[in-house]
Design a protein around this motif. Structure first.
Motif, short mmCIF file in Angstrom:
data_model
loop_
_atom_site.label_atom_id
_atom_site.label_comp_id
_atom_site.label_asym_id
_atom_site.label_seq_id
_atom_site.Cartn_x
_atom_site.Cartn_y
_atom_site.Cartn_z
N LEU A 180 0.87 -1.22 -0.01
CA LEU A 180 0.02 -0.05 -0.09
C LEU A 180 0.74 1.17 -0.08
N THR A 181 0.40 2.18 -0.82
CA THR A 181 1.21 3.52 -0.82
C THR A 181 0.71 4.32 0.22
N ALA A 182 1.69 5.40 0.78
CA ALA A 182 1.04 6.34 1.71
C ALA A 182 2.16 7.53 1.48
N ILE A 183 1.80 8.72 1.74
CA ILE A 183 2.56 9.79 1.47
C ILE A 183 3.44 10.23 2.50
N ALA A 184 4.81 10.56 2.03
CA ALA A 184 5.93 10.71 2.97
C ALA A 184 5.77 12.10 3.54
N PRO A 185 6.27 12.38 4.81
CA PRO A 185 6.18 13.79 5.52
C PRO A 185 6.67 14.97 4.47
N GLY A 186 7.82 14.86 3.92
CA GLY A 186 8.26 16.04 3.28
C GLY A 186 7.10 16.22 2.04
N SER A 187 6.61 15.48 1.38
CA SER A 187 5.59 15.67 0.50
C SER A 187 4.42 16.05 1.01
N ALA A 188 3.82 15.59 2.10
CA ALA A 188 2.74 15.96 2.78
C ALA A 188 2.67 17.35 3.12
N ALA A 189 3.93 17.78 3.73
CA ALA A 189 4.09 18.98 4.25
C ALA A 189 4.11 20.23 3.33
N GLU A 213 -0.33 5.87 10.40
CA GLU A 213 -0.85 4.84 9.26
C GLU A 213 0.15 4.20 8.61
N TYR A 214 1.44 4.60 8.96
CA TYR A 214 2.77 3.72 8.30
C TYR A 214 2.58 2.31 9.27
N ARG A 215 2.50 2.57 10.44
CA ARG A 215 2.47 1.28 11.44
C ARG A 215 1.33 0.31 11.07
N ALA A 216 0.13 0.90 10.70
CA ALA A 216 -0.88 0.16 10.76
C ALA A 216 -0.68 -0.68 9.49
N ILE A 217 -0.17 -0.03 8.16
CA ILE A 217 0.17 -1.00 7.06
C ILE A 217 1.30 -2.19 7.30
N LEU A 265 10.44 0.66 12.97
CA LEU A 265 9.70 -0.28 12.08
C LEU A 265 10.58 -1.09 11.16
N PRO A 266 10.29 -2.45 10.69
CA PRO A 266 11.10 -3.12 9.85
C PRO A 266 11.43 -2.58 8.43
N LYS A 267 12.59 -2.29 8.49
CA LYS A 267 12.93 -1.57 7.09
C LYS A 267 12.63 -2.48 5.77
N GLU A 268 12.72 -3.82 5.93
CA GLU A 268 12.27 -4.71 4.74
C GLU A 268 10.90 -4.51 4.56
#
Length: 408
Positions: A180-189, A213-217, A265-268
């Motif tokens: 799933l995609t999620a926006i990164a902080p720099g783009s959101a800001a 949101e990241y953790r939920a995914i 969070l697990p980087k893999e």
């Protein structure tokens, strides 16, 4: 034979029924939050099941939900990947001035700032082309207006991300990995900020909010793709052009925000998507990837997705090779190059796709390459062309895995 894994950069063509359903949704009192219903969520769930199966048939081994949970009401929509975040965060409101109509801002040595979107250097260099409706450079129509940060940010998208997760997990087979995609902080800001004391504080606030949101995914066992075109695209939105050193420092703040948001969070399970923006413009002012790799590679992620097929950036495979030779690429980083493009209606030949893949397997090995699309295909090319590109992606990956395959 070494099997080459395949994926996409996220957005895939939405069906007419899904576009119509999004267009008919009503807004909440704030004017930009789209209301949902059980009937609408059922439609999205069915559409996600269909799009995952279609990816599977095309040869995609790591499918996504096509970004169908992110509202789009137009066949041409470059903003769905971003606009969805407005629906999930408190502290935003519509104001008379926003990110798309704010006045231009000039940078100066030691004070690098983003100018308005309409003041981009590429847009100014080709003003007549951008203004010509027949040129095909238009930005389409967004499903919702762009708000401004006017209060403290906090996350309210728990139900929405849970729905995204349920739709995708329901479509996956046993043992199949999806993302799933999620926006990164720099783009959101990049929304206008009228609350936080500085751009850095604004970015940090987005990092803290989006972490939920990241953790939920990730907790759902899915791959999290962080969409962050700002890392490369911001270069075009700084006037006058800064020095590379200034831009690297400017970008480091965005990378630090990513690391802050994914700490622990697990980087893999984390993939960073890097691109220069998917609109069909000249892109004459895109920065070379070699200038940003020393900074981007500081992101504590397991894989990086990037444009590697279009006419502006295909040559940069050699710059990735140089980065590897210089020891910049971590030994466990997986490369996810785009090997079919969103910027042309031409269907790439499978042998060309295989050659593009092999450029990167030669750098890091076949087990550390996942072949992908340059950027999202949904809303960029006609649906029939998009699906043909995914089929040639799948076939090209099969050919790249054969021992006899060579680069011409």
């Amino acid at each position: 034979m070494s099997e080459i894994q395949t994926t996409t950069a996220g957005s895939l063509p939405r069906t007419s029924a899904l576009l119509d359903a999004n267009a008919s949704r009503t807004f909440a009192e704030d004017g930009f939050t789209l209301e949902s219903t059980p009937e609408f969520e059922s439609l999205v769930g069915e559409a996600v099941s269909d799009v995952v199966e279609r990816q599977r048939r095309a040869g995609i081994t790591q499918p996504g939900d096509g970004e169908f949970g992110k509202a789009s009401s137009s066949s041409v929509d470059y903003g769905a990947w971003w606009g969805y975040s407005f629906q999930r965060v408190n502290g935003l409101s519509l104001t008379e001035v926003n990110a798309f109509n704010e006045p231009a801002r000039q940078s100066s040595p030691g004070n690098v700032v983003l100018t308005s979107f309409l003041d981009r250097r590429d847009r100014q260099a080709f003003a007549d082309a951008y203004a010509d409706p027949e040129a095909g450079i238009g930005t389409g129509r967004n499903a919702t207006a762009f708000p401004t940060t006017t209060g403290a940010l906090s996350y309210r998208g728990q139900d929405a991300v849970a729905a995204d997760i349920a739709h995708l997990r329901g479509a996956l087979r046993e043992g199949e990995t999806g993302f799933l995609t999620a926006i990164a902080p720099g783009s959101a800001a990049r929304v206008r900020n009228e609350y936080y004391p500085s751009d850095e504080a604004h970015i940090e606030a987005w990092a803290d909010v989006l972490r939920e949101e990241y953790r939920a995914i990730i907790d759902a066992g899915l791959i999290l793709q962080l969409d962050d075109p700002s890392l490369a695209e911001n270069w075009d939105q700084i006037t006058p052009e800064p020095t590379v050193a200034e831009y690297q420092q400017f970008t480091s703040i965005r990378i630090e925000a990513i690391n802050r948001a994914i700490e622990g969070l697990p980087k893999e399970q984390v993939r960073l998507h890097l691109c220069w923006g998917s609109w069909h413009g000249p892109h004459s002012t895109d920065i070379d990837v070699r200038h940003i790799l020393p900074v981007v590679l500081q992101a504590k992620v397991g894989s990086i997705s990037f444009e590697a097929a279009n006419a502006r950036h295909e040559h940069e495979w050699a710059q990735w090779a140089d980065a590897a030779a210089d020891g910049l690429i971590p030994d466990d980083l997986v490369l996810v190059p785009g090997v079919v493009g969103h910027s042309t209606n031409l269907i790439e030949h499978p042998d060309l796709v295989a050659q593009r893949i092999q450029r990167y397997t030669d750098i890091v090995g076949a087990d550390r390459v996942i072949a992908s699309t340059d950027c999202g295909l949904g809303g960029r090319v006609h649906p029939d062309i998009a699906w043909a590109k995914l089929e040639t992606l799948g076939e090209g990956a099969r050919r790249a895995g054969r021992p006899a395959a060579v680069i011409a």
